[in-house]
Design a protein around this motif. Structure first.
Motif, PDB file in Angstrom:
ATOM      1  N   VAL A 115       8.654   1.091   3.914  1.00 18.61           N
ATOM      2  CA  VAL A 115       7.763   0.319   3.034  1.00 18.61           C
ATOM      3  C   VAL A 115       7.935  -1.175   3.281  1.00 18.61           C
ATOM      4  CG1 VAL A 115       7.262  -0.273   0.635  1.00 18.61           C
ATOM      5  CG2 VAL A 115       7.643   2.106   1.269  1.00 18.61           C
ATOM      6  N   TYR A 116       9.187  -1.614   3.455  1.00 26.17           N
ATOM      7  CA  TYR A 116       9.419  -3.033   3.730  1.00 26.17           C
ATOM      8  C   TYR A 116       8.747  -3.443   5.042  1.00 26.17           C
ATOM      9  CZ  TYR A 116      12.936  -3.410  -0.004  1.00 26.17           C
ATOM     10  OH  TYR A 116      13.576  -3.443  -1.209  1.00 26.17           O
ATOM     11  N   HIS A 117       8.886  -2.612   6.067  1.00 22.56           N
ATOM     12  CA  HIS A 117       8.216  -2.899   7.342  1.00 22.56           C
ATOM     13  C   HIS A 117       6.699  -2.924   7.171  1.00 22.56           C
ATOM     14  CE1 HIS A 117      12.052  -2.039   9.416  1.00 22.56           C
ATOM     15  NE2 HIS A 117      11.499  -2.605  10.479  1.00 22.56           N
ATOM     16  N   LEU A 118       6.216  -2.057   6.312  1.00 23.23           N
ATOM     17  CA  LEU A 118       4.774  -1.910   6.133  1.00 23.23           C
ATOM     18  C   LEU A 118       4.151  -3.156   5.498  1.00 23.23           C
ATOM     19  CD1 LEU A 118       2.658   0.446   6.482  1.00 23.23           C
ATOM     20  CD2 LEU A 118       3.031   0.919   4.066  1.00 23.23           C
ATOM     21  N   VAL A 119       4.777  -3.663   4.434  1.00 18.80           N
ATOM     22  CA  VAL A 119       4.165  -4.713   3.616  1.00 18.80           C
ATOM     23  C   VAL A 119       4.754  -6.094   3.893  1.00 18.80           C
ATOM     24  CG1 VAL A 119       3.639  -5.399   1.240  1.00 18.80           C
ATOM     25  CG2 VAL A 119       3.729  -2.983   1.836  1.00 18.80           C
ATOM     26  N   GLY A 120       5.994  -6.144   4.366  1.00 20.33           N
ATOM     27  CA  GLY A 120       6.676  -7.423   4.556  1.00 20.33           C
ATOM     28  C   GLY A 120       5.885  -8.472   5.317  1.00 20.33           C
ATOM     29  N   PRO A 121       5.213  -8.119   6.426  1.00 19.79           N
ATOM     30  CA  PRO A 121       4.511  -9.149   7.205  1.00 19.79           C
ATOM     31  C   PRO A 121       3.371  -9.835   6.468  1.00 19.79           C
ATOM     32  CG  PRO A 121       4.835  -7.146   8.505  1.00 19.79           C
ATOM     33  CD  PRO A 121       5.205  -6.807   7.101  1.00 19.79           C
ATOM     34  N   PHE A 122       2.911  -9.274   5.350  1.00 28.26           N
ATOM     35  CA  PHE A 122       1.726  -9.825   4.689  1.00 28.26           C
ATOM     36  C   PHE A 122       2.068 -10.657   3.453  1.00 28.26           C
ATOM     37  CE2 PHE A 122       0.667  -5.982   6.985  1.00 28.26           C
ATOM     38  CZ  PHE A 122      -0.327  -6.465   7.825  1.00 28.26           C
ATOM     39  N   LEU A 123       3.370 -10.814   3.183  1.00 32.33           N
ATOM     40  CA  LEU A 123       3.758 -11.639   2.043  1.00 32.33           C
ATOM     41  C   LEU A 123       3.333 -13.088   2.243  1.00 32.33           C
ATOM     42  CD1 LEU A 123       7.312 -10.198   1.332  1.00 32.33           C
ATOM     43  CD2 LEU A 123       5.252  -9.877  -0.035  1.00 32.33           C
ATOM     44  N   GLN A 124       3.396 -13.567   3.478  1.00 30.25           N
ATOM     45  CA  GLN A 124       2.997 -14.950   3.753  1.00 30.25           C
ATOM     46  C   GLN A 124       1.530 -15.167   3.402  1.00 30.25           C
ATOM     47  OE1 GLN A 124       4.101 -16.334   7.640  1.00 30.25           O
ATOM     48  NE2 GLN A 124       2.736 -18.093   7.577  1.00 30.25           N
ATOM     49  N   ARG A 125       0.699 -14.207   3.734  1.00 26.51           N
ATOM     50  CA  ARG A 125      -0.723 -14.356   3.421  1.00 26.51           C
ATOM     51  C   ARG A 125      -0.971 -14.244   1.921  1.00 26.51           C
ATOM     52  NH1 ARG A 125      -5.662 -10.840   5.692  1.00 26.51           N
ATOM     53  NH2 ARG A 125      -7.316 -11.954   4.601  1.00 26.51           N
ATOM     54  N   PHE A 126      -0.271 -13.337   1.263  1.00 29.56           N
ATOM     55  CA  PHE A 126      -0.402 -13.234  -0.187  1.00 29.56           C
ATOM     56  C   PHE A 126      -0.001 -14.555  -0.849  1.00 29.56           C
ATOM     57  CE2 PHE A 126      -0.118  -8.460   0.157  1.00 29.56           C
ATOM     58  CZ  PHE A 126      -1.331  -8.206  -0.469  1.00 29.56           C
ATOM     59  N   GLN A 127       1.061 -15.174  -0.362  1.00 31.12           N
ATOM     60  CA  GLN A 127       1.507 -16.430  -0.950  1.00 31.12           C
ATOM     61  C   GLN A 127       0.429 -17.504  -0.825  1.00 31.12           C
ATOM     62  OE1 GLN A 127       4.306 -18.796   1.219  1.00 31.12           O
ATOM     63  NE2 GLN A 127       5.450 -19.359  -0.610  1.00 31.12           N
ATOM     64  N   GLN A 128      -0.268 -17.527   0.295  1.00 28.88           N
ATOM     65  CA  GLN A 128      -1.259 -18.566   0.539  1.00 28.88           C
ATOM     66  C   GLN A 128      -2.589 -18.290  -0.149  1.00 28.88           C
ATOM     67  OE1 GLN A 128      -1.181 -18.362   4.812  1.00 28.88           O
ATOM     68  NE2 GLN A 128       0.392 -19.936   5.001  1.00 28.88           N
ATOM     69  N   GLU A 129      -2.932 -17.012  -0.313  1.00 24.34           N
ATOM     70  CA  GLU A 129      -4.275 -16.700  -0.780  1.00 24.34           C
ATOM     71  C   GLU A 129      -4.332 -16.001  -2.143  1.00 24.34           C
ATOM     72  OE1 GLU A 129      -6.927 -15.106   2.282  1.00 24.34           O
ATOM     73  OE2 GLU A 129      -5.360 -15.515   3.759  1.00 24.34           O
ATOM     74  N   ARG A 130      -3.287 -15.292  -2.535  1.00 25.54           N
ATOM     75  CA  ARG A 130      -3.303 -14.616  -3.836  1.00 25.54           C
ATOM     76  C   ARG A 130      -1.862 -14.423  -4.310  1.00 25.54           C
ATOM     77  NH1 ARG A 130      -8.215 -10.603  -4.931  1.00 25.54           N
ATOM     78  NH2 ARG A 130      -9.217 -12.564  -4.412  1.00 25.54           N
ATOM     79  N   THR A 131      -1.310 -15.462  -4.919  1.00 19.94           N
ATOM     80  CA  THR A 131       0.116 -15.492  -5.252  1.00 19.94           C
ATOM     81  C   THR A 131       0.506 -14.399  -6.236  1.00 19.94           C
ATOM     82  OG1 THR A 131      -0.005 -17.882  -4.945  1.00 19.94           O
ATOM     83  CG2 THR A 131       1.971 -17.014  -5.994  1.00 19.94           C
ATOM     84  N   ARG A 132      -0.371 -14.090  -7.180  1.00 18.66           N
ATOM     85  CA  ARG A 132      -0.002 -13.092  -8.195  1.00 18.66           C
ATOM     86  C   ARG A 132       0.302 -11.742  -7.554  1.00 18.66           C
ATOM     87  NH1 ARG A 132      -4.699 -10.093  -9.080  1.00 18.66           N
ATOM     88  NH2 ARG A 132      -6.646 -11.139  -8.514  1.00 18.66           N
ATOM     89  N   CYS A 133      -0.386 -11.401  -6.498  1.00 22.89           N
ATOM     90  CA  CYS A 133      -0.109 -10.140  -5.794  1.00 22.89           C
ATOM     91  C   CYS A 133       1.258 -10.188  -5.131  1.00 22.89           C
ATOM     92  CB  CYS A 133      -1.191  -9.875  -4.743  1.00 22.89           C
ATOM     93  SG  CYS A 133      -2.806  -9.462  -5.436  1.00 22.89           S
TER      94      CYS A 133
END
Length: 1341
Positions: free
Chosen positions: A1224-1242
Motif C-alpha cells: 500500500v505504501y508503494h502504491l500511494v506514496g509517490p502521489f503524496l507530493q501531488r496531493f500536497q500541491q493540489e488537494r491537501t485535505r486528501c
C-alpha cells in the motif's frame, strides 16, 4: 588561581580519595557560580571551559577534566548539547592532536545520548565536517585514535540507539555527499550502508517507470504538477534528500523533447519548466532540445522524396513556430542555437533539408533583425559555409511552386543581413556569395517589374526578401492588400437588404500565406486590421470585402504572430470597432470568430465572452440581427469550453464573476451551468465533496441565480454532479403556474377581441412593462383565424421596438404556454395544426427564428408529461414541415467544411442565401397582411452564417435534453437520421461525442442502439471529408456499427491489443485537435464508450492488455503500453476506471501478500517493477503496481481524490501483514507530493490512514522485519508533507505500538519530550568528589 596551582602541584601526589574530595569541592563551588550567571552567558562560559581544557598539554590532565565535564553533564549541571557543540566547534580540535581528538570524541560519545534529536542532527553535521579535515593520506599509527570520531558517527547512526530520526541523518549525509560522491575513508561503509538503507524509502516514493510515461499535450491531465521539471537541471522535482534511482535524478531530455515535438505544445512546455513571458529567462536545456529537433528534421528530410504535405513539411512548420516563440521571449538564444547547430551538423552531410532549415531561420531573422545587433545573426554565415559548399551558382527554382520559397531562403537571409549592415553603417561587408548570384539577380530583376501577377509566388518571394526594406517592400505588399481589398469602385451584394461590400471575393490561398515569412504575415495582418479600423472610424456604409475577411481569418491561424493576430483581434480591434459603433464590422468579426477560427487559447475566448456580455448595456446592440449574432457567439464560446479549461479560466474571475455571466439571458446562463456540470463530471472535480461550499463555482452559481433565477427539470438535475444537485435543490425558485399563464393569455385575448378602437388596442398591447404575452396572442389569433390582421401587424412592429432582448422574454413565455397548451389538449388533428402555425410563425411570418425558439424550448424546465410534449414539439417543428429539412439538405449538398481550402465560399454562400433569405424583422408578417406592407430593414453584412450553422450549438443542447428523458429516445434517433449530417460542419464533432458519451454514460449504459445511432450519425457525416481510418477502427466499423439485436458483438482480447496504425497526416492548424496524440486519445475513447459492452468489462479488458500475456504486446515496450492504457482509462467514465481498484484488492488479498510466511526474496526488490522486468523476475503484484502508477500519474486530481476513501473503506480492513502494508505504501506514496500541491485535505487523510494500517499490522503480526523502512517512510511524510498537521491523530496510534516501533517513531509526536532519551543510561557515573574539585578548578580559572 591559587587553588588551581595547588591542584596542578598535587596532581601526581594526591591519592584518589584526595582527588575525589577536591572534585566535590570544586563542583559545589562551580554550581554556586553557575547559578549566578545569566542564561545568555552559559554558552560563553562553556566555551571558556572547553578552550581552557584544549589549552592543556597533559593527556592525563585533559582526560581528568573531560571526566569532570561528563560528571557535570550527568548531574544535569551542564546541558549536554551545549557541551558537545562547544567541543566540536573548538578551533583547537584538530586531527594532528590525536590524543585530544580521541579524548574529545570519546567524551561526546558518552554524553550525546542526552542531547535532543535536533541537536544530534547538528552535531552529526559538525562531526562530519571535522572528519572532512582529515587528509586522505597519513600514518597508520594514528588511525586508531582518529577512529573515535567514527565511533561517534556510528553511534548516532545506530538505529537501535534512536538518538535522532535516521531521516535527519541521511538528509545531512546527502547534503555533504551527494549521489556519486565518495564518503570520507574514515567513515568507511557507515555512510553507504545508511544511504542504501533508504533506497526502499526512495522507491516507495517513486512512480514505477516514471521516465517512460509521456503525456498527451492539451489533454486535461497535463495542467497538473505531474510533468513539472526543474528548468535549471531538467530533473523531476523530487522531494527529500533520498537516494532515488539514477534515472529519476537525471535530466529528462526525452520528456521535454517529446512535448516539444507536439504541435501547440508551447504552453505545456512553459508550464513544465515554470517559465513565463514576463520573466525572460534563458533555459539552456530547452535550447538544446530545440536544436536536436532541428537536427532530427534534417535527418527526416534526407529520407523524403518530396516536400509536399508530408511529415517532414508538418515538422518544419511546427519547428518554425516553436523557434520563433521561444527565441522571441528569450527562453533560447538565437546565436547560441545557430552555433550549436553548426557543431551538430558538421561532418554529417545532411544537405537535403538545408533549404527548410534556412527557411526556419529566415522566419526569425526577418522579424527581429531590425531590433537586434547584427552580431547576433552572423553565426548564420558559418552555417551557410557548412551547408552550401557549392562553387557553382545555385539555379533559380520554379517560382510556380510554393517550395521555391524555401530554396530562396538563404538568399533572402543574405539580403536582410546586408540591409542591416548598411543601416548600421557597419564596416563589416557581407557580399553575396557567388553560389547565390543567380537567385540574387532574379530577385533584382523581379523588383524592377512593376506589374506583379498573382499567378505565381513572385510576390511572396519579394515580400520575404525585402520586408525590412520599406522602399522595396511597399510594392509587393501593396499588391497583396489590393488583391483582397478590391477595387473601391466595384460593389457586390451581401445577404440582407441594402447590404453592399467591396468587390473582391477570392481570398489569398493558404499555400501563398504559408509561403510568406512571419514578418511579412505580420505586415499583412497589420494592413488588414488598419483597414478595418479605418472603415470603422469612418462609419462607412460599405462593408468589408469578402476576400479581406476570409484572408484575415486565415492569417489568425498562425500562432507565431499572436501579438498582432488573435491578441490584437481581441484586445485592440474588437474594442476599437465597438467604440466606433461600427455594428456591421462588429457583426463580421463575431462571425469570423464563430465560423473561421481554430485553436484559440482559452483566455482569449473568455476575454471575448466578457466583451459580449458587456454589449448588453449598449442600446444600439438591442437589434435583432446583432443580438442574435452576439448570443449565438456567446453560446458557442460557452459550450465549446474544454473540460480542463473551465476551472482555471473561471477562477481568474472570482473577484468579479459578473463579467463572465449574462445579466439578462437565462439561456446563456443555463448553458454555462450545463457546461460547468459536464466539465466537473468529466474531470471528477467534486469527488469526495457533498457541497460546493468553498469551491470556485459557488459565487458563479450564486450570481447566476441572482441574475436569472430558474429551476431545472428533475431528469436534467439528476445528471448533475451531487454538489450541484444539492445547490439547486437548496436554491429552488418558485415556478409560475402554467394554469395561471394560460388564464392570463385567455384574458388578454378576450380584451383583444373586445376592444374596437385600433389605437387603444395598439397602446394597450405595446405598453412598456406589459406582461410578455404578445406571441401567445399572435398564436391564438392564428389558431382561430389563420391570419394576422393589420392591427396585429402594427402591434407586432410596435412591440418589436422594445428591443431584441425584451422580445426573448416573450419567446420564453410563449414556449411555456405552448407546452402547457398542447399537453392539456387532445387530438392529433389539433396537434398538426399547432405545428403548422408554429412553423408559419418561424418561416412564413418571420416572427421568431428557429434556432431561438428551439433553444428556448430545450432550456425550459418541464417535468414528466410536459417535458415529453416539449420535446415532441421540437421534433415535429424540425422534421414534420419541409422548410428546415430542405435548408439542411441543400446546405449539406452544396458545401464542404474545409473552408481554408476553398476559393468560392462566397459564391456558394450567396447562392444559398438567395434561395433561403434570412428575414429577422417580421417581413413575412408584413407581406401577409391585407394590403401587404413592405418593410425595408437595414441588415448587417453576413459572410459565413446561416440558420443551419446557427442551429448546430442548439442541436448539441437538444440532443442532450433528449438523452435525459428515456421515453423520447426514438424521437432522438429520427432527429439524428435527418439532421445528423449537420455535424459535418461542427467545429468539434469528436469532442462533442466524447463529452456526450462520458457525461451520459449512466443513461446510455443500457441503450446500446441509441448509443450506436449517435456515433454513426456524427461520424458518418464526416466520411466524405476525412481519410479512411481517421477515427473508428475497421473492426468496429465492420462489427460494432451493425445493429444485432439477437447477438451483440463482444470484442475479444485481440481487439483491445491491436493497434490501428498511424493516423493520416493533416494540417493540425485546422483540425479539431491540436496534435495526433490528442486526436488518437479522443477517438479511441469514443470507440470504447460506443461498444455495446459494460464499462466494467471494457476496463478489465484494457487492464488485461498488460496484466495478461498478449502476443500482440511486445515485452520490451510494456511501459509504453502501460502509459497508453493509463492515458485511456483516465479519460473514460468511472465504471471503466474503478476496475483498477478491484485488481488492487485482489493482489493485496492474495496469499503472496496476506501470508505471514517469508517471501522468496527481498520485498523491495520484488516491488521494483523496472529492475524485475529487466531481469525477467517480475511478479503479478509488481505489474499491477506499475499499471496503477501509470493510471494515477495521468489522472486528474479529482480522480485521485478517490484514493483516501479507497484506502480507508476498502484496503484498511484487509491490510494485516507487513507485506500488505508495504505494498500500500508503494502504491500511494509517490502521489503524496501531488496531493500536497493540489488537494491537501486528501494528503492529510491518507497520512492518518497509513498510521491506522500500521496499527492493524502491528497488532496482527508477531514479528516486523521491516520496521526501519516503514519508519523512514513515515518520517518522510512528516517532514516533507504533513509536518504537525496530523500529530494529534497519530499520537494515540504511536503510543499503542510495540516498544521497538514506538521508540523509532517517538520523534513524530510529543512522546520524545515526555520520555527520557534511550541512550541516557549509557553515560558513565563519575564520583561526586571529582565533580566538586573540577568545578572549583574551573571557577578559579
Amino acid at each position: 588561581i591559587t587553588c588551581l596551582s595547588d591542584y596542578y602541584i598535587m596532581e601526581f601526589m594526591d591519592s584518589p580519595e584526595d582527588e575525589r574530595a577536591r572534585l566535590v569541592s570544586c563542583l559545589g563551588a562551580f554550581r554556586q557560580y553557575w547559578s549566578t550567571l545569566p542564561q545568555e552567558s552559559h554558552d560563553q562560559c562553556v566555551q571558556w571551559i572547553v578552550r581552557f581544557i584544549h589549552s592543556q598539554h597533559s593527556p592525563k590532565r585533559i582526560a581528568f577534566l573531560y571526566d569532570c565535564l561528563a560528571t557535570a553533564v550527568e548531574t544535569s549541571l551542564l546541558p549536554p548539547r551545549m557541551v558537545c557543540q562547544a567541543l566540536v566547534s573548538s578551533d583547537s580540535l584538530e586531527w594532528e592532536r590525536t590524543q585530544l581528538w580521541a579524548l574529545t570524541f570519546k567524551l561526546i560519545r558518552k554524553i550525546i545520548g542526552g542531547v535532543d534529536y535536533k541537536g544530534v542532527r547538528d552535531l552529526l553535521k559538525a562531526v562530519m565536517d571535522k572528519i572532512q579535515t582529515v587528509p586522505n593520506f597519513m600514518s597508520s599509527a594514528v588511525v586508531q585514535q582518529l577512529l573515535a570520531a567514527r565511533e561517534v558517527v556510528e553511534y548516532i547512526l545506530d538505529r537501535n540507539a534512536c538518538l535522532l530520526p535516521a531521516y535527519f541523518a541521511v538528509t545531512e549525509i546527502r547534503k555533504l555527499y551527494p549521489e556519486g560522491a565518495l564518503s570520507h575513508w574514515l567513515l568507511g561503509s557507515l555512510i553507504s550502508d545508511l544511504v542504501d538503507s533508504f533506497r526502499p524509502t526512495a522507491r516507495i516514493n517513486s512512480i514505477c517507470g516514471r521516465c517512460s510515461l509521456l503525456p498527451v499535450v492539451n489533454n486535461s491531465g497535463v495542467i497538473c504538477s505531474s510533468w513539472k521539471l526543474d528548468p535549471s537541471t531538467l530533473c523531476f522535482p523530487l522531494r527529500g534528500m533520498l537516494p532515488y534511482d539514477k534515472e529519476l535524478s537525471e535530466p529528462q531530455t526525452g520528456l521535454l523533447r517529446y512535448v516539444l515535438e507536439q504541435p501547440y505544445s508551447r504552453d505545456m512546455v512553459c508550464n513544465m519548466l515554470g517559465i513565463n513571458k514576463e520573466c525572460k529567462q534563458r533555459c539552456p536545456f530547452l535550447e538544446d532540445q530545440l536544436v536536436d529537433l532541428v537536427v532530427y528534421a534534417m535527418e527526416q528530410s534526407e529520407t523524403e522524396e518530396q516536400f509536399d504535405g508530408g511529415t517532414s513539411q508538418l515538422l518544419w512548420q511546427h519547428l518554425s513556430s516553436q523557434l520563433i516563440f521561444f527565441v522571441l521571449f528569450q527562453f533560447a538564444s538565437f546565436p547560441h542555437m545557430v552555433q550549436s547547430l553548426h557543431q551538430k551538423l558538421d561532418g554529417r552531410g545532411l544537405i537535403k533539408g538545408r533549404d527548410h532549415l534556412m527557411w526556419v531561420l529566415l522566419q526569425f531573422i526577418s522579424g527581429s533583425i531590425q531590433k537586434n545587433a547584427l552580431a547576433d545573426f552572423l553565426p548564420v554565415m558559418k552555417l551557410f559555409d557548412l551547408l552550401y559548399p557549392e562553387k557553382e551558382c545555385i539555379p533559380v527554382p520554379d517560382i510556380n511552386k510554393p517550395q521555391s520559397m524555401h530554396a530562396f531562403a538563404i538568399t533572402c537571409i543574405w539580403i536582410h543581413l546586408n540591409r542591416k549592415a548598411q543601416n548600421d553603417n557597419s564596416k563589416l561587408q557581407i557580399p553575396i556569395p557567388h553560389s547565390l548570384k543567380l537567385q540574387h539577380e532574379f530577385l533584382q530583376q523581379s523588383l524592377c517589374n512593376k506589374s506583379l501577377p498573382m499567378t505565381d509566388y513572385k510576390i511572396a518571394l519579394l515580400c520575404n526578401a525585402y520586408s525590412t526594406n520599406s522602399e522595396c517592400f511597399k510594392l509587393p505588399m501593396g499588391v497583396l492588400v489590393d488583391t483582397i481589398d478590391g477595387n473601391t469602385s466595384m460593389r457586390i451584394t451581401l445577404p440582407g437588404t441594402n447590404c453592399m461590400a467591396s468587390g473582391s471575393v477570392m481570398p489569398l490561398p493558404m499555400n501563398l500565406l504559408d509561403s510568406l515569412t512571419v514578418h511579412t504575415k505580420m505586415s499583412l495582418i497589420h494592413s488588414i486590421a488598419t483597414r478595418v479600423i479605418k472603415l470603422a472610424r469612418a462609419k462607412s456604409s460599405l462593408a468589408l470585402a469578402p476576400a479581406l475577411v476570409e484572408t484575415y481569418s486565415r492569417g489568425l491561424v498562425y500562432m507565431e504572430i499572436e501579438s498582432l493576430g488573435i491578441k490584437g483581434f481581441i484586445s485592440q480591434l474588437l474594442p476599437d470597432v465597438f467604440k466606433s459603433h461600427a455594428w456591421g464590422i462588429l457583426h463580421t468579426l463575431l462571425e469570423m470568430f464563430s465560423y473561421r477560427m481554430h485553436h484559440i487559447q482559452p483566455h482569449y475566448r473568455m476575454q471575448l465572452l466578457s466583451h459580449l456580455h458587456s454589449l448588453t448595456a449598449v442600446p444600439q446592440t438591442n437589434q435583432n440581427q446583432l443580438h442574435l449574432c452576439v448570443e449565438s457567439t456567446a453560446l458557442r464560446l460557452i459550450t465549446a469550453l474544454g473540460n480542463s479549461e473551465v476551472q482555471p479560466q473561471f477562477t481568474r474571475f472570482l473577484n468579479d464573476p459578473k463579467t463572465m455571466l449574462s445579466a439578462e439571458s437565462e439561456e446563456l446562463n443555463r448553458a454555462l451551468i450545463l457546461t460547468l456540470a459536464r466539465a466537473t463530471h468529466v474531470t471528477d472535480f467534486f469527488t469526495g465533496s457533498d457541497s460546493i461550499q468553498g469551491t470556485w463555482c459557488k459565487d458563479i452559481l450564486q450570481t447566476i441565480m441572482n441574475f436569472t433565477p430558474h429551476n431545472w427539470a428533475s431528469h436534467t438535475l439528476s445528471c448533475f454532479p451531487a454538489p450541484l444537485q444539492a445547490f439547486f435543490k437548496q436554491n429552488n425558485v418558485p415556478q409560475e403556474s402554467r394554469f395561471n399563464l394560460k388564464k392570463n393569455v385567455e384574458e388578454e385575448y378576450r380584451k383583444w377581441k373586445s376592444m374596437t378602437v385600433e389605437n387603444d388596442i395598439i397602446t394597450h398591447f405595446s405598453m412598456q412593462g406589459s406582461p410578455p404575452l404578445f406571441l401567445c396572442l399572435l398564436w391564438k389569433m392564428l389558431l382561430e383565424t389563420d391570419h394576422i390582421n393589420q392591427i396585429g401587424f402594427r402591434c407586432s412592429t410596435r412591440v418589436s421596438r422594445i428591443g431584441a432582448r425584451a422580445l426573448v422574454a416573450h419567446v420564453r413565455t410563449f414556449a411555456d404556454f405552448l407546452v402547457y397548451e398542447l399537453s392539456t389538449s387532445a387530438g392529433g388533428q389539433q396537434l398538426n395544426k399547432c405545428i403548422e402555425i408554429l412553423n408559419d410563425m418561424v418561416w412564413k411570418y418571420n416572427i421568431v427564428t428557429l434556432d431561438r425558439l428551439i433553444l428556448c424550448l430545450a432550456m425550459r424546465s418541464h417535468e414528466e408529461n410536459e417535458a415529453q410534449v416539449c420535446y415532441f414539439i421540437i421534433h415535429l417543428l424540425l422534421l414534420k414541415p419541409n422548410d428546415f429539412r430542405s435548408r439542411v439538405s441543400d446546405f449539406l449538398k452544396e458545401n464542404a467544411p474545409e473552408h481554408w481550402l476553398q476559393s468560392d465560399w462566397h459564391t456558394k454562400h450567396m447562392t444559398y442565401h438567395k434561395k433561403y433569405p434570412e428575414k429577422l424583422y417580421f417581413e413575412g408578417l408584413g407581406e401577409q397582411v391585407n394590403p401587404p406592407i413592405q418593410l425595408h430593414s437595414q441588415y448587417l453584412p453576413i459572410y459565413f452564417s446561416n440558420v443551419c450553422l446557427r442551429f448546430l450549438p442548439v442541436f448539441d443542447i437538444v440532443i442532450h435534453r433528449f438523452l435525459e428523458l428515456l421515453p423520447v429516445s426514438k424521437s432522438l434517433e429520427t432527429l439524428l437520421d435527418h439532421l445528423g449530417g449537420l455535424y459535418k460542419f461542427h467545429a468539434r464533432p469528436v469532442t462533442y461525442l466524447y463529452n456526450t458519451l462520458h457525461y451520459y454514460e449512466r443513461h446510455l449504459r443500457d441503450r446500446t442502439n441509441l448509443k450506436r445511432k449517435l456515433v454513426h450519425a456524427i461520424m458518418s457525416s464526416l466520411k466524405d471529408n476525412r481519410m479512411p481510418g481517421w477515427c473508428l477502427s475497421e473492426t468496429y466499423l465492420k462489427c460494432g456499427m451493425n445493429p444485432r439485436e439477437d447477438s451483440v458483438w463482444i470484442p475479444d482480447d485481440t481487439y483491445y491489443c491491436k493497434s490501428p496504425g498511424p493516423f493520416p497526416n493533416c494540417d493540425w492548424r485546422f483540425n479539431e485537435f491540436p496534435n495526433p496524440a490528442t486526436h488518437a486519445l479522443h477517438v479511441t475513447c469514443v470507440e470504447l464508450m460506443a461498444l455495446a459492452v459494460p464499462g466494467k468489462d471494457v476496463g478489465n479488458a484494457l487492464l488485461n492488455v498488460v496484466l495478461q500475456s498478449q502476443p500482440l504486446v511486445p515485452r520490451e515496450s510494456i511501459t509504453a503500453w502501460m502509459n497508453a492504457i493509463g492515458l485511456v482509462i483516465t479519460v473514460l467514465p468511472e465504471p471503466y476506471r474503478i476496475v483498477l481498484h478491484d485488481r488492487i484488492v485482489s493482489v493485496i488479498s492474495s496469499a503472496l501478500l496476506s501470508s505471514e510466511t517469508e517471501w522468496v526474496g527481498y520485498p523491495f526488490q520484488l516491488l521494483d517493477f523496472t529492475a524485475c522486468h529487466r531481469s525477467y523476475s517480475e511478479m503479478h503484484c509488481s505489474y499491477v503496481l506499475a499499471l496503477a502508477h501509470a493510471v494515477w500519474h495521468h489522472s486528474s486530481i479529482g480522480q485521485l481524490s478517490l484514493i483516501p476513501k479507497f484506502l480507508s473503506e476498502v484496503l484498511k480492513p484487509i491490510v494485516k501483514t507487513e507485506f500488505q502494508l508495504l505494498y500500500v505504501y508503494h502504491l500511494v506514496g509517490p502521489f503524496l507530493q501531488r496531493f500536497q500541491q493540489e488537494r491537501t485535505r486528501c494528503m492529510l487523510k491518507i497520512g492518518v490512514v497509513f498510521y491506522e494500517m500500521l496499527q492493524a499490522v502491528d497488532q496482527h503480526s508477531k514479528h516486523l522485519a521491516y520496521m526501519d523502512p516503514i519508519c523512514d517512510f513515515l518520517y518522510h511524510i512528516k517532514y516533507i508533507f504533513t509536518e504537525d498537521s496530523v500529530e494529534d491523530q497519530v499520537e494515540r496510534i504511536i503510543c499503542s505500538l510495540r516498544p521497538a516501533m514506538r521508540l523509532r517513531l517517538r520523534f513524530i509526536t510529543h512522546i520524545s519530550k515526555m520520555e527520557p532519551a534511550a541512550a541516557a543510561s549509557t553515560v558513565t557515573s563519575v564520583p561526586q568528589s571529582s565533580s566538586v574539585s573540577f568545578i572549583r578548578t574551573v571557577t578559579v580559572y
